[in-house]
Design an enzyme around this catalytic site. Structure first.
Site, mmCIF file in Angstrom:
data_model
loop_
_atom_site.group_PDB
_atom_site.id
_atom_site.type_symbol
_atom_site.label_atom_id
_atom_site.label_comp_id
_atom_site.label_asym_id
_atom_site.label_seq_id
_atom_site.Cartn_x
_atom_site.Cartn_y
_atom_site.Cartn_z
ATOM 1 N N ALA A 106 -5.136 -2.089 5.607
ATOM 2 C CA ALA A 106 -6.554 -1.831 5.889
ATOM 3 C C ALA A 106 -7.384 -2.084 4.643
ATOM 4 O O ALA A 106 -6.866 -2.197 3.533
ATOM 5 C CB ALA A 106 -6.754 -0.381 6.343
ATOM 6 N N LYS B 266 -13.270 1.456 11.000
ATOM 7 C CA LYS B 266 -11.990 1.985 11.501
ATOM 8 C C LYS B 266 -12.120 2.408 12.965
ATOM 9 O O LYS B 266 -11.196 2.214 13.766
ATOM 10 C CB LYS B 266 -11.524 3.156 10.636
ATOM 11 N N ASP C 24 -2.313 -12.047 5.648
ATOM 12 C CA ASP C 24 -3.560 -11.523 5.089
ATOM 13 C C ASP C 24 -4.433 -11.043 6.250
ATOM 14 O O ASP C 24 -4.765 -11.823 7.156
ATOM 15 C CB ASP C 24 -4.257 -12.635 4.300
ATOM 16 N N TYR D 98 -16.931 2.466 6.225
ATOM 17 C CA TYR D 98 -15.472 2.521 6.375
ATOM 18 C C TYR D 98 -15.092 3.203 7.687
ATOM 19 O O TYR D 98 -14.308 2.673 8.485
ATOM 20 C CB TYR D 98 -14.863 3.269 5.186
ATOM 21 N N GLY E 22 0.816 -1.211 0.000
ATOM 22 C CA GLY E 22 0.000 0.000 0.000
ATOM 23 C C GLY E 22 0.847 1.257 0.000
ATOM 24 O O GLY E 22 2.066 1.217 0.164
ATOM 25 N N GLN E 23 0.177 2.395 -0.155
ATOM 26 C CA GLN E 23 0.872 3.678 -0.218
ATOM 27 C C GLN E 23 1.738 3.940 1.009
ATOM 28 O O GLN E 23 2.922 4.263 0.902
ATOM 29 C CB GLN E 23 -0.141 4.822 -0.329
ATOM 30 N N TRP F 85 -7.026 12.090 3.796
ATOM 31 C CA TRP F 85 -6.860 12.382 2.367
ATOM 32 C C TRP F 85 -5.481 11.950 1.879
ATOM 33 O O TRP F 85 -4.732 12.739 1.298
ATOM 34 C CB TRP F 85 -7.095 13.865 2.108
ATOM 35 N N THR G 214 -8.432 7.086 10.659
ATOM 36 C CA THR G 214 -8.915 7.997 9.627
ATOM 37 C C THR G 214 -9.703 9.176 10.188
ATOM 38 O O THR G 214 -10.308 9.074 11.262
ATOM 39 C CB THR G 214 -9.815 7.223 8.635
#
Length: 282
Positions: free
Chosen positions: A59, A128, A35, A124, A10-11, A149, A100
């Site tokens: 996530a 979270k 996983d 979502y 992921g990022q 963001w 988040t």
């Protein structure tokens, strides 16, 4: 220090794999190895490796899709971190987990602080929040870092979408009545590493465990973010503001996602959102 890092494709996970290297041995667990949908696998990996620190950027992040897959989102975003926290407590490890801005409903006037009431308006955000609550109740030493963001130069994110569309279209129509702070994935990773570099001090985790807001300074709208992207990337398309009502999505978004990060900034500096965007594009 032995660090177990999840979500490395992921990022944020990709950036963390680099940023955490100076702190110790980083064991990168991609989805094939750990996983987040397989709770027993999470337990087995942690028990086998016995890390000193677990860093979990992994996530379920498909905000709109979560509306039709609530149980899968809950498995990854709530149950998986709960298992990580439980196992961390058993072996005396600490846990860093990312949450988040969508835990808030967006009705506050002004920036949200960590102690403000939470009230998610989509699946979502709800899942979270459940992850946050499970970690806080676990008794494990932890940092819960709320981000907002998130963008970067890899994966799927708003920046890359606007760069692509800006080259294909003469006009981009973008929501202008939702506000927040775009935050570069590298900012998140480097700030996390800067904070964790202090954690070797005796009693540090007892003093600092809790929730922190980790988002860039300042604020803008999605439309303002797009204008900055177009300008800094030298694209020729025009950007037209629209209302959220003109762009309906399966998941509701909070109108105000701006978070006050003063608490975290006592431990590490954070850049202005537009300065970070300039660095990212450079």
């Amino acid at each position: 220090m032995k660090i177990l890092l999840t979500g490395t494709t992921g990022q944020v996970g990709y950036e963390l794999e680099r940023s955490l290297q100076p702190l110790g041995q980083v064991i990168a667990a991609d989805r094939a190895r750990m996983d987040l949908c397989k709770l027993d696998q999470i337990r087995d990996v942690i028990r086998e490796l016995k890390p000193d620190l677990i860093v979990n950027p992994g996530a379920y992040t498909a905000v709109d899709k979560a509306e039709s897959e609530p149980e899968l989102a809950r498995l990854c975003n709530a149950q998986a971190p709960a298992v990580m926290a439980e196992e961390a407590r058993k072996i005396g490890a600490a846990l860093v987990h990312y949450s988040t801005d969508y835990v808030f409903d967006g009705t506050k006037q002004g920036a949200y602080v960590e102690t403000d009431p939470v009230n998610p308006v989509n699946v979502y955000g709800q899942t979270k929040l459940e992850g946050e609550q499970a970690i806080a109740a676990s008794g494990a030493r932890h940092l819960i870092l709320r981000t907002s963001w998130v963008y970067g130069m890899r994966g799927k994110n708003f920046l890359l979408t606007m760069l692509r569309l800006g080259k294909e279209r003469d006009e981009l129509r973008v929501v202008d009545d939702q506000h927040g702070a775009p935050t570069w994935s590298r900012t998140i990773a480097d700030t996390t590493a800067a904070v964790l570099a202090q954690s070797r001090q005796d009693g540090w985790w007892d003093q600092h465990s809790g929730i922190y807001h980790l988002s860039a300074r300042g604020q803008t709208s999605w439309c303002g973010f797009t204008r900055a992207i177009v300008e800094q990337a030298g694209l020729a398309c025009r950007v037209t503001p629209i209302g959220a009502a003109d762009y309906p999505t399966p998941a509701r978004r909070p109108a105000n996602s701006v978070m006050n990060a003063d608490k975290l900034m006592r431990l590490a500096a954070l850049p202005d959102w537009d300065a970070a965007l300039r660095l990212c594009l450079a």
